[in-house]
Design a protein around this motif. Structure first.
Motif, PDB file in Angstrom:
ATOM      1  N   ARG A 126      93.482  53.763  31.837  1.00  0.00           N
ATOM      2  CA  ARG A 126      92.476  54.472  31.037  1.00  0.00           C
ATOM      3  C   ARG A 126      91.991  55.736  31.728  1.00  0.00           C
ATOM      4  N   ARG A 127      92.382  55.891  32.997  1.00  0.00           N
ATOM      5  CA  ARG A 127      91.920  57.052  33.752  1.00  0.00           C
ATOM      6  C   ARG A 127      93.079  57.746  34.459  1.00  0.00           C
ATOM      7  N   LEU A 128      94.222  57.790  33.810  1.00  0.00           N
ATOM      8  CA  LEU A 128      95.360  58.495  34.388  1.00  0.00           C
ATOM      9  C   LEU A 128      95.077  59.993  34.404  1.00  0.00           C
ATOM     10  N   SER A 129      95.453  60.634  35.485  1.00  0.00           N
ATOM     11  CA  SER A 129      95.220  62.071  35.623  1.00  0.00           C
ATOM     12  C   SER A 129      96.357  62.858  34.985  1.00  0.00           C
ATOM     13  N   SER A 130      96.155  64.152  34.845  1.00  0.00           N
ATOM     14  CA  SER A 130      97.222  65.012  34.325  1.00  0.00           C
ATOM     15  C   SER A 130      98.437  64.968  35.250  1.00  0.00           C
ATOM     16  N   GLU A 131      98.183  64.842  36.539  1.00  0.00           N
ATOM     17  CA  GLU A 131      99.292  64.733  37.497  1.00  0.00           C
ATOM     18  C   GLU A 131     100.082  63.451  37.269  1.00  0.00           C
ATOM     19  N   ASP A 132      99.371  62.336  36.975  1.00  0.00           N
ATOM     20  CA  ASP A 132     100.057  61.074  36.685  1.00  0.00           C
ATOM     21  C   ASP A 132     100.986  61.240  35.489  1.00  0.00           C
ATOM     22  N   PHE A 133     100.497  61.905  34.435  1.00  0.00           N
ATOM     23  CA  PHE A 133     101.300  62.037  33.224  1.00  0.00           C
ATOM     24  C   PHE A 133     102.524  62.931  33.436  1.00  0.00           C
ATOM     25  N   THR A 134     102.494  63.825  34.417  1.00  0.00           N
ATOM     26  CA  THR A 134     103.677  64.638  34.700  1.00  0.00           C
ATOM     27  C   THR A 134     104.759  63.825  35.400  1.00  0.00           C
ATOM     28  N   ARG A 135     104.437  62.597  35.782  1.00  0.00           N
ATOM     29  CA  ARG A 135     105.406  61.707  36.429  1.00  0.00           C
ATOM     30  C   ARG A 135     105.885  60.607  35.480  1.00  0.00           C
ATOM     31  N   ILE A 136     105.444  60.667  34.220  1.00  0.00           N
ATOM     32  CA  ILE A 136     105.795  59.650  33.233  1.00  0.00           C
ATOM     33  C   ILE A 136     106.563  60.294  32.089  1.00  0.00           C
ATOM     34  N   GLY A 137     107.707  59.711  31.739  1.00  0.00           N
ATOM     35  CA  GLY A 137     108.445  60.113  30.544  1.00  0.00           C
ATOM     36  C   GLY A 137     108.274  59.044  29.478  1.00  0.00           C
ATOM     37  N   TYR A 138     107.840  59.430  28.289  1.00  0.00           N
ATOM     38  CA  TYR A 138     107.524  58.467  27.229  1.00  0.00           C
ATOM     39  C   TYR A 138     108.268  58.839  25.956  1.00  0.00           C
ATOM     40  N   VAL A 139     109.005  57.861  25.404  1.00  0.00           N
ATOM     41  CA  VAL A 139     109.735  58.068  24.158  1.00  0.00           C
ATOM     42  C   VAL A 139     109.456  56.873  23.255  1.00  0.00           C
ATOM     43  N   SER A 140     109.011  57.145  22.024  1.00  0.00           N
ATOM     44  CA  SER A 140     108.696  56.085  21.068  1.00  0.00           C
ATOM     45  C   SER A 140     109.469  56.300  19.784  1.00  0.00           C
ATOM     46  N   GLU A 141     109.786  55.215  19.086  1.00  0.00           N
ATOM     47  CA  GLU A 141     110.515  55.331  17.823  1.00  0.00           C
ATOM     48  C   GLU A 141     109.715  56.101  16.774  1.00  0.00           C
ATOM     49  N   ASN A 142     108.390  56.088  16.883  1.00  0.00           N
ATOM     50  CA  ASN A 142     107.542  56.790  15.913  1.00  0.00           C
ATOM     51  C   ASN A 142     106.850  58.001  16.531  1.00  0.00           C
ATOM     52  N   GLN A 143     107.467  58.560  17.540  1.00  0.00           N
ATOM     53  CA  GLN A 143     106.842  59.664  18.267  1.00  0.00           C
ATOM     54  C   GLN A 143     106.700  60.904  17.385  1.00  0.00           C
ATOM     55  N   GLU A 144     105.518  61.510  17.424  1.00  0.00           N
ATOM     56  CA  GLU A 144     105.287  62.735  16.670  1.00  0.00           C
ATOM     57  C   GLU A 144     105.753  63.933  17.488  1.00  0.00           C
ATOM     58  N   LEU A 145     106.440  64.844  16.814  1.00  0.00           N
ATOM     59  CA  LEU A 145     106.932  66.070  17.455  1.00  0.00           C
ATOM     60  C   LEU A 145     106.394  67.276  16.693  1.00  0.00           C
ATOM     61  N   PRO A 146     106.256  68.418  17.349  1.00  0.00           N
ATOM     62  CA  PRO A 146     105.828  69.648  16.654  1.00  0.00           C
ATOM     63  C   PRO A 146     106.974  70.161  15.785  1.00  0.00           C
ATOM     64  N   GLU A 147     106.989  69.727  14.539  1.00  0.00           N
ATOM     65  CA  GLU A 147     108.164  69.905  13.693  1.00  0.00           C
ATOM     66  C   GLU A 147     108.506  71.360  13.407  1.00  0.00           C
ATOM     67  N   TRP A 148     107.547  72.265  13.542  1.00  0.00           N
ATOM     68  CA  TRP A 148     107.819  73.670  13.255  1.00  0.00           C
ATOM     69  C   TRP A 148     108.606  74.349  14.358  1.00  0.00           C
ATOM     70  N   MET A 149     108.680  73.710  15.543  1.00  0.00           N
ATOM     71  CA  MET A 149     109.403  74.298  16.677  1.00  0.00           C
ATOM     72  C   MET A 149     110.900  74.054  16.548  1.00  0.00           C
ATOM     73  N   THR A 150     111.691  74.985  17.051  1.00  0.00           N
ATOM     74  CA  THR A 150     113.119  74.723  17.210  1.00  0.00           C
ATOM     75  C   THR A 150     113.314  73.893  18.478  1.00  0.00           C
ATOM     76  N   VAL A 151     114.489  73.328  18.622  1.00  0.00           N
ATOM     77  CA  VAL A 151     114.781  72.511  19.807  1.00  0.00           C
ATOM     78  C   VAL A 151     114.613  73.346  21.079  1.00  0.00           C
ATOM     79  N   GLU A 152     115.175  74.554  21.092  1.00  0.00           N
ATOM     80  CA  GLU A 152     115.095  75.390  22.287  1.00  0.00           C
ATOM     81  C   GLU A 152     113.652  75.797  22.594  1.00  0.00           C
ATOM     82  N   TYR A 153     112.907  76.170  21.567  1.00  0.00           N
ATOM     83  CA  TYR A 153     111.510  76.570  21.775  1.00  0.00           C
ATOM     84  C   TYR A 153     110.698  75.378  22.286  1.00  0.00           C
ATOM     85  N   PHE A 154     110.967  74.197  21.748  1.00  0.00           N
ATOM     86  CA  PHE A 154     110.287  72.972  22.173  1.00  0.00           C
ATOM     87  C   PHE A 154     110.471  72.741  23.671  1.00  0.00           C
TER      88      PHE A 154
END
Length: 299
Positions: free
Chosen positions: A69-97
């Motif tokens: 509940r108190r993970l830092s921004s540094e902690d999150f830069t060490r975590i890769g998260y992929v979910s089947e229902n993950q929301e993506l910024p749909e207006w971006m191209t793959v390269e821009y993303f």
């Protein structure tokens, strides 16, 4: 060995519905852990609590020794998260993303990002909203592996993917997990069995067991007995014998706590008229089905 992820009596209730009940999970650094269970078992809720997307009702979870509940921004830069229902910024191209994400991660590896785009055959100029489900999952994985995270969390990553996309997804993952710890939540067992080092089984919010894959597959055996006499009295059978079937002179059951010497001794004791005893190893899928049908408490 250091524990990179732990939960302590982790529980979650939605009003009166118990989704997780006092889950105590420990995942060692460098392991590939498969969290298995039927749909609705609580896997996704557990993962969302770990990622601080959902708050626990009781207990706590820790990642890198820090309360989830108190993970830092540094902690999150060490975590890769992929979910089947993950929301993506749909207006971006793959390269821009990919270029958009790079500044957020100090360890972003541009060369690796390029390799992943090529490996996954991702169309750089296509908007994310125009990608197929399989392509979206590969884009999510590529963006989560490009900064070489120490913890990779995948929630039902294989759901709805065709065989080719699954193979590409797994190939990309396996090439990137050196030095990382992986947690995969899934009900799809074929892929998990091929590369998981540890496995846990969730049933109606309860963690039934958690152990090394080799230990699990070693203690589950299907035993088939061809006998002369009648079926022995079932009430006195060992509790580890489940899923019993009888067909003529043949009796089959699953021993969830198999030990070569002790188990065979018990079989001969109960089946004194046995003419033939066959002991067969079980693939993970068959073990999973047995547990799901019997509600067995892992032996």
């Amino acid at each position: 060995m250091n524990e990179i992820l732990q939960t302590f009596d982790l529980s979650k209730r939605f009003r009166k519905t118990v989704v997780l009940e006092r889950m105590n999970l420990s995942i060692a650094e460098g392991s590939v852990y498969g969290l298995l269970g039927q749909n609705g078992a609580g896997k996704t809720t557990a993962v969302k609590i770990l990622m601080n997307l959902v708050q626990p009702s009781d207990g706590r979870a820790e990642i890198f020794g820090h309360d989830s509940r108190r993970l830092s921004s540094e902690d999150f830069t060490r975590i890769g998260y992929v979910s089947e229902n993950q929301e993506l910024p749909e207006w971006m191209t793959v390269e821009y993303f990919m270029r958009y994400l790079a500044p957020f991660y100090p360890n972003w590896d541009t060369k690796r990002a390029e390799e992943l785009l090529r490996q996954f055959n991702l169309p750089r100029d296509r908007k994310l909203k125009h990608l197929s489900r399989g392509m979206r999952m590969k884009a999510s994985l590529a963006s989560s592996l490009a900064y070489r995270p120490k913890l990779i969390v995948l929630d039902e990553p294989f759901s709805g993917l065709d065989a080719l996309v699954r193979d590409q997804f797994i190939e990309g993952l396996l090439e990137s997990i050196e030095g990382a710890t992986v947690l995969i939540s899934s009900h799809d067992l074929t892929e998990i069995e091929n590369f998981a080092s540890h496995v846990g089984y969730l049933d109606q919010g309860r963690l039934v067991f958690s152990e090394e894959m080799a230990s699990l597959t070693a203690r589950f055996r299907e035993i088939e007995i061809t006998r002369k006499g009648p079926v022995p009295e079932l009430s006195n059978w060992p509790k580890s014998w489940v899923s019993t079937e009888h067909s003529g002179a043949v009796t089959r059951f699953v021993d969830t706590g198999f030990d070569a010497e002790e188990s065979l001794s018990q079989v001969r004791q109960f089946f004194q008229s046995a003419q033939q005893i066959s002991v067969n190893p079980m693939p993970l899928r068959q073990i999973f089905v047995t547990l799901a049908k019997t509600g067995q408490q892992g032996a």
